[in-house]
Design a protein around this motif. Structure first.
Motif, short mmCIF file in Angstrom:
data_model
loop_
_atom_site.label_atom_id
_atom_site.label_comp_id
_atom_site.label_asym_id
_atom_site.label_seq_id
_atom_site.Cartn_x
_atom_site.Cartn_y
_atom_site.Cartn_z
N ASP A 231 40.52 50.90 60.13
CA ASP A 231 40.07 51.81 59.08
C ASP A 231 41.26 52.36 58.31
OD1 ASP A 231 37.44 51.43 59.78
OD2 ASP A 231 37.26 53.29 60.95
N PHE A 232 42.32 52.70 59.02
CA PHE A 232 43.51 53.24 58.36
C PHE A 232 44.14 52.19 57.45
CE2 PHE A 232 48.04 54.31 58.18
CZ PHE A 232 47.99 55.66 57.83
N LEU A 233 44.24 50.94 57.93
CA LEU A 233 44.84 49.88 57.13
C LEU A 233 44.00 49.59 55.89
CD1 LEU A 233 45.83 47.41 60.01
CD2 LEU A 233 47.41 48.79 58.63
N TYR A 241 55.26 50.29 59.07
CA TYR A 241 55.22 50.42 60.53
C TYR A 241 56.57 50.90 61.03
CZ TYR A 241 55.50 48.97 65.44
OH TYR A 241 55.70 48.95 66.79
N PHE A 242 56.54 51.86 61.96
CA PHE A 242 57.75 52.34 62.62
C PHE A 242 57.56 52.24 64.13
CE2 PHE A 242 57.49 54.63 58.62
CZ PHE A 242 58.80 54.67 58.15
N GLY A 243 58.54 51.70 64.84
CA GLY A 243 58.45 51.63 66.29
C GLY A 243 59.80 51.34 66.91
N ALA A 296 49.17 40.66 64.81
CA ALA A 296 48.13 40.95 63.82
C ALA A 296 48.53 42.09 62.90
CB ALA A 296 46.82 41.29 64.53
N LEU A 297 49.11 43.15 63.47
CA LEU A 297 49.45 44.33 62.67
C LEU A 297 50.53 44.03 61.64
CD1 LEU A 297 49.29 47.31 61.96
CD2 LEU A 297 50.81 47.78 63.92
N PHE A 298 51.55 43.29 62.02
CA PHE A 298 52.68 43.08 61.11
C PHE A 298 52.29 42.28 59.87
CE2 PHE A 298 56.28 43.61 64.48
CZ PHE A 298 55.90 44.92 64.65
#
Length: 402
Positions: A231-233, A241-243, A296-298
């Motif tokens: 939903d956020f994306l 992205y930060f990690g 998937a996220l990247f």
């Protein structure tokens, strides 16, 4: 017969080992993993036989960076060696092949010699293997200077012998094994493997050299992203992205990260990581997340800001995401330099970044030409490194179906 895969590192070293284990299992082999206890539950859920080694690592991400005295350093080094000899000797029972992956593997080759098993050493970054073409990884004790690479590696080898060699040879003597004169050469062997992508992190010596570069070891991640994250994306333009993964970091770094994203009109996805980065609730332009499918996220973010671990760097490159690398230690400095050299993003100075430093680096990474270059480069990053390594292992050792 059984294969033992051993690493004492954090998730960045355990994940590629699991990728190789999965490919070996798919080829009918019985695989045992010797890894830190932090990962036991996860790996047993995947159906692997796990022998935990050493203490849990997770707490170190929020620990202080107090410097050890020489006596404390030697005591810690000797304790690490002793633990490895005791644990790996048990883990290796019934194994025909022992693979030591990642840094500071002192006992595995000795145990392999005792039981008549095949031994393979694998590194995840070129500069962790000796070569006249590069210096060893930057370390706190190594003063900057103009020394030749060959001399730096020789000094590195002497340090290995001083810190770890006596205890290694003591453990070998107990088993009736001859002493080792050059511990570094003993561990790395004359034919080490390099589990790194050839486009992103190539071995610098000519083709056909002593190092076998298999490609990075990764396994497909089929986990879905959470509904909250999706939903956020979907709510707006791709966020940053930060990690920092398993790295040490002050909890308030999350606010610095968010400020850098806002400076470019971007939202932020912040991975809490082992440092448990404090993400303030209630910010509509920021989402804090836990463990996630990075593959998937990247593909859904504008840029990836991270510490420069081999796995995260490779995953982001494969996803076609521009990167900002904030190196902390060891091989992360190499990947920071590579991302800059390849034009895939930018890097900050080592250590905890300021909002200004992150903002400036993101300005580079978010340029349209950098985004286009990152997307083009993604097609050059291979996905079959673990498959290649598993097949090489089958050709190297007399493995049979489980």
């Amino acid at each position: 017969m059984r294969v033992l895969l051993s690493t004492i590192g954090s998730r960045g070293e355990v994940q590629p080992v699991v990728a190789l284990a999965s490919e070996l299992r798919a080829l009918g082999q019985d695989v045992r993993l010797c890894v830190p206890p932090d990962f036991r539950d996860w790996l047993e859920e995947l159906g692997f036989d796990v022998v935990p080694i050493g203490p849990e690592l997770r707490g170190t991400a929020s620990a202080s960076r107090s410097r050890l005295t020489p006596a404390q350093l030697r005591e810690a080094a000797e304790g690490t060696v002793t633990t490895q000899f005791e644990t790996i000797a048990v883990a290796a029972e019934g194994c025909a092949v022992l693979v030591a992956a990642g840094a500071l593997q002192f006992a595995t080759r000795s145990i392999a010699e005792r039981i008549g098993a095949t031994y393979v050493y694998a590194s995840f970054c070129p500069i962790t293997l000796p070569s006249e073409y590069h210096a060893p990884p930057p370390m706190p004790w190594r003063a900057p200077g103009e020394a030749a690479n060959r001399d730096l590696w020789a000094e590195d080898a002497r340090r290995w012998n001083r810190l770890f060699g006596e205890r290694v040879n003591s453990c070998r003597a107990t088993a009736g094994q001859a002493p080792v004169g050059d511990l570094q050469q003993h561990v790395f062997t004359g034919r080490p493997w390099l589990a790194a992508d050839a486009a992103l992190a190539p071995w610098p010596e000519p083709a056909g050299s002593r190092v076998l570069q298999t490609g990075a070891w990764s396994r497909p991640d089929e986990r879905p992203l959470s509904p909250e994250l999706l939903d956020f994306l979907d709510a707006d333009e791709p966020p940053v992205y930060f990690g920092f993964g398993s790295m040490r970091a002050p909890g308030e770094l999350a606010e610095t990260m968010l400020a850098a994203a806002r400076a470019h009109g971007r939202r932020a996805v912040i991975a809490r990581g082992w440092a448990d980065l404090a993400v303030a609730d209630g910010h509509p332009d920021c989402l804090g997340i836990g463990e996630v499918n990075q593959q998937a996220l990247f593909r859904r973010v504008a840029a990836v800001v991270h510490h420069g671990g081999a796995g995260t760097t490779t995953t982001a490159a494969r996803a076609g995401a521009p990167q900002v690398v904030v190196p902390q230690m060891y091989d992360q400095h190499y990947f920071a330099a590579r991302i800059t050299e390849l034009g895939l993003g930018a890097a900050t100075e080592p250590g905890v970044p300021t909002a200004g430093a992150l903002t400036s680096a993101l300005e580079v990474a978010l340029r349209p030409e950098v985004t286009a270059r990152a997307r083009e480069f993604a097609s050059r990053v291979r996905t079959d490194g673990a498959v290649i390594a598993a097949r090489h292992l089958l050709a190297t050792a007399p493995l049979t179906s489980a």
